[in-house]
Design a protein around this motif. Sequence first.
Motif, mmCIF file in Angstrom:
data_model
loop_
_atom_site.group_PDB
_atom_site.id
_atom_site.type_symbol
_atom_site.label_atom_id
_atom_site.label_comp_id
_atom_site.label_asym_id
_atom_site.label_seq_id
_atom_site.Cartn_x
_atom_site.Cartn_y
_atom_site.Cartn_z
ATOM 1 N N THR A 159 0.775 -1.076 0.195
ATOM 2 C CA THR A 159 0.040 0.313 0.214
ATOM 3 C C THR A 159 0.950 1.065 0.042
ATOM 4 O O THR A 159 1.972 1.224 0.722
ATOM 5 N N PHE A 160 0.466 2.163 -0.874
ATOM 6 C CA PHE A 160 1.135 3.459 -0.835
ATOM 7 C C PHE A 160 0.251 4.448 -0.305
ATOM 8 O O PHE A 160 -1.063 4.567 -0.683
ATOM 9 N N ILE A 161 0.439 5.229 0.826
ATOM 10 C CA ILE A 161 -0.357 6.361 1.315
ATOM 11 C C ILE A 161 0.435 7.413 1.206
ATOM 12 O O ILE A 161 1.131 7.702 1.781
ATOM 13 N N THR A 170 0.235 11.384 2.323
ATOM 14 C CA THR A 170 -0.206 12.287 3.410
ATOM 15 C C THR A 170 0.297 13.720 3.306
ATOM 16 O O THR A 170 1.153 13.712 2.387
ATOM 17 N N ARG A 224 2.231 16.599 4.138
ATOM 18 C CA ARG A 224 3.185 17.002 4.593
ATOM 19 C C ARG A 224 3.279 18.300 5.259
ATOM 20 O O ARG A 224 3.016 19.208 4.287
ATOM 21 N N ILE A 228 -2.756 18.672 7.802
ATOM 22 C CA ILE A 228 -1.270 17.934 8.266
ATOM 23 C C ILE A 228 -1.488 16.612 8.466
ATOM 24 O O ILE A 228 -2.351 16.422 9.396
ATOM 25 N N SER A 229 -1.007 15.791 8.074
ATOM 26 C CA SER A 229 -1.040 14.152 8.321
ATOM 27 C C SER A 229 -2.252 13.602 7.982
ATOM 28 O O SER A 229 -2.361 12.395 7.806
ATOM 29 N N VAL A 274 0.741 1.653 11.129
ATOM 30 C CA VAL A 274 0.890 2.566 10.325
ATOM 31 C C VAL A 274 1.048 3.979 11.207
ATOM 32 O O VAL A 274 1.770 5.020 10.984
ATOM 33 N N SER A 312 3.390 7.728 11.564
ATOM 34 C CA SER A 312 2.940 8.915 11.132
ATOM 35 C C SER A 312 3.730 10.036 11.702
ATOM 36 O O SER A 312 4.440 10.006 12.878
ATOM 37 N N ASP A 313 3.763 11.211 10.826
ATOM 38 C CA ASP A 313 4.832 12.094 11.179
ATOM 39 C C ASP A 313 4.151 13.426 10.309
ATOM 40 O O ASP A 313 3.956 13.168 9.125
ATOM 41 N N ARG A 314 4.345 14.572 10.984
ATOM 42 C CA ARG A 314 3.980 15.732 10.141
ATOM 43 C C ARG A 314 4.788 15.954 8.951
ATOM 44 O O ARG A 314 4.173 16.723 8.141
ATOM 45 N N ASN A 315 5.921 15.553 8.898
ATOM 46 C CA ASN A 315 6.715 15.831 7.762
ATOM 47 C C ASN A 315 6.756 14.516 6.896
ATOM 48 O O ASN A 315 7.836 14.335 5.975
ATOM 49 N N ALA A 316 5.966 13.493 7.180
ATOM 50 C CA ALA A 316 5.828 12.380 6.305
ATOM 51 C C ALA A 316 4.924 12.825 5.149
ATOM 52 O O ALA A 316 3.829 13.400 5.334
ATOM 53 N N GLY A 317 5.336 12.714 3.711
ATOM 54 C CA GLY A 317 4.355 12.826 2.591
ATOM 55 C C GLY A 317 4.301 11.613 2.201
ATOM 56 O O GLY A 317 3.199 11.429 1.224
ATOM 57 N N ALA A 318 4.717 10.461 2.672
ATOM 58 C CA ALA A 318 4.519 9.299 1.779
ATOM 59 C C ALA A 318 4.586 8.217 3.100
ATOM 60 O O ALA A 318 5.636 8.005 3.896
ATOM 61 N N ILE A 319 3.829 7.160 3.126
ATOM 62 C CA ILE A 319 3.853 6.017 3.903
ATOM 63 C C ILE A 319 3.761 4.936 3.010
ATOM 64 O O ILE A 319 2.811 4.643 2.224
ATOM 65 N N ASN A 320 4.679 3.829 2.916
ATOM 66 C CA ASN A 320 4.736 2.670 2.195
ATOM 67 C C ASN A 320 4.469 1.415 3.153
ATOM 68 O O ASN A 320 5.069 1.623 4.170
ATOM 69 N N PRO A 333 9.622 11.870 3.831
ATOM 70 C CA PRO A 333 9.158 12.982 3.505
ATOM 71 C C PRO A 333 8.909 12.665 2.017
ATOM 72 O O PRO A 333 7.752 13.312 1.394
ATOM 73 N N HIS A 334 9.391 12.003 0.901
ATOM 74 C CA HIS A 334 9.204 11.721 -0.200
ATOM 75 C C HIS A 334 8.961 10.360 -0.687
ATOM 76 O O HIS A 334 9.742 9.540 0.059
ATOM 77 N N ARG A 335 8.098 9.829 -1.668
ATOM 78 C CA ARG A 335 7.617 8.670 -1.737
ATOM 79 C C ARG A 335 8.883 7.861 -2.326
ATOM 80 O O ARG A 335 8.686 6.615 -2.038
#
Lengths: 78, 78, 159, 159
Positions: free
Chosen positions: C35-37, C39, C41, C92-93, D22, D26-34, D104-106
């Motif tokens: 899964t790609f999520i 969020t 930033r 954010i998030s 997940v 989780s992080d305010r500076n995460a733009g992507a979660i895999n 931060p980036h995917r």
Amino acid sequence: MIKILLFAELAEKAGKGEIEMDANTKTIYEIKNSLLKVYPQLTGLQTAMPAINEEYAEEQDEAKSGDTVAFIPPVSGG
Amino acid sequence: MIKILLFAELAEKAGKGEIEMDANTKTIYEIKNSLLKVYPQLTGLQTAMPAINEEYAEEQDEAKSGDTVAFIPPVSGG
Amino acid sequence: MDVSINKHFLITNEAVDIQEVVDKVSDRNAGAINTFIGTVREMTKGKKTLYLKYDAYIPMAEKKLEQIGDEILKDFPEAKVAITHRIGELAISDIAVVIAVSTPHRNDAFTASRYAIERIKEIVPIWKKEHWDDGEKWMGDQLETKSYPSGKPSEEDLS
Amino acid sequence: MDVSINKHFLITNEAVDIQEVVDKVSDRNAGAINTFIGTVREMTKGKKTLYLKYDAYIPMAEKKLEQIGDEILKDFPEAKVAITHRIGELAISDIAVVIAVSTPHRNDAFTASRYAIERIKEIVPIWKKEHWDDGEKWMGDQLETKSYPSGKPSEEDLS
């Protein structure tokens, strides 16, 4: 009548997201030029991707009365 | 006393997962040979990866009394 | 019951539930699910985002998400794909997009999930408006790996 | 309250909740979660699995999962990593492992998540026993991309 849809910056600059154009058949190129006459602020039309009835189209493609033409600015989803 | 841990196929073949070896200092190599004398069915020891106190170790590394030596068969998690 | 919950390719105004998207690709013959999520930033190049607004051409966006799913099936016939993209105002998030791909073997799940997010950024009519404390802007092409000098997908991208 | 819920690198007997893993990254500076989710597949090379049993050297397995997290942080200092692996008896479609990586980036999230699953199959003391209708077997090395003729990780893998 051809229905024109505008999105994002284009919709904001036009002040509306939907425009009805009284025409039977028009190419995308002609529609763009007609729009620019009425809404000269829509310079973003030049980098937008046209779509006819929810499929990407080319400048020379024709829209008929009843069709929906959308101008898709560079996308930024994800 | 050195504590020996066996897992998966090794534990099944030995009929137990834990063995206590009465020794002060022994290399992994020596421990393996001692085990094979008592449990000749543990041929899988040869392809198992030894660990001393939860860190991978080499044949020539020494375990002291109080240490825990584990024999880790090829892993298959995930 | 909301029928949208069963759509594998969905644009929604609601918060996205990861498990719900994953459930759509669950399969007895899947050994791997990627899964790609995406969020929201907070910091991008030193600039602080307060919140985002996403807009979409909803019916075409869902159609293009489905097209991405079809493209993946051509390469990986045993894959199952589901994508949900949220629109409206996001903090954010918050989750903007969830892509889930199941395949029998893990390599394919990674490859397909990766492909899906790149394609979303190429062909799906969704737009992001960044709101900073000193202004706001509709963002253009956000591709990190590729640039379109013309701002348009190439012929090949549209095939 | 069960303290294990807060462990970023966890071996558990319980069903794994994807959202819970997940949430740990989780992080305010995460733009992507895999997230990579490993599930129990019914058919492998024409053979039908009835169920699996996983065993682990629990303290060492958690330590090695943590090592994988540390290895990822060396390459991606802004990443957050959480991994939960279930042990015990698992049915078809049950989740065996959930890896979550936020960055931060995917690109980095994909790379790190991919790295984590490969490393799990190299260095984490967890074993899978397949149960078929005509027998059972403790599986050896399940790597799809690499093989260890000796059945051992290399020196480099153990560094």
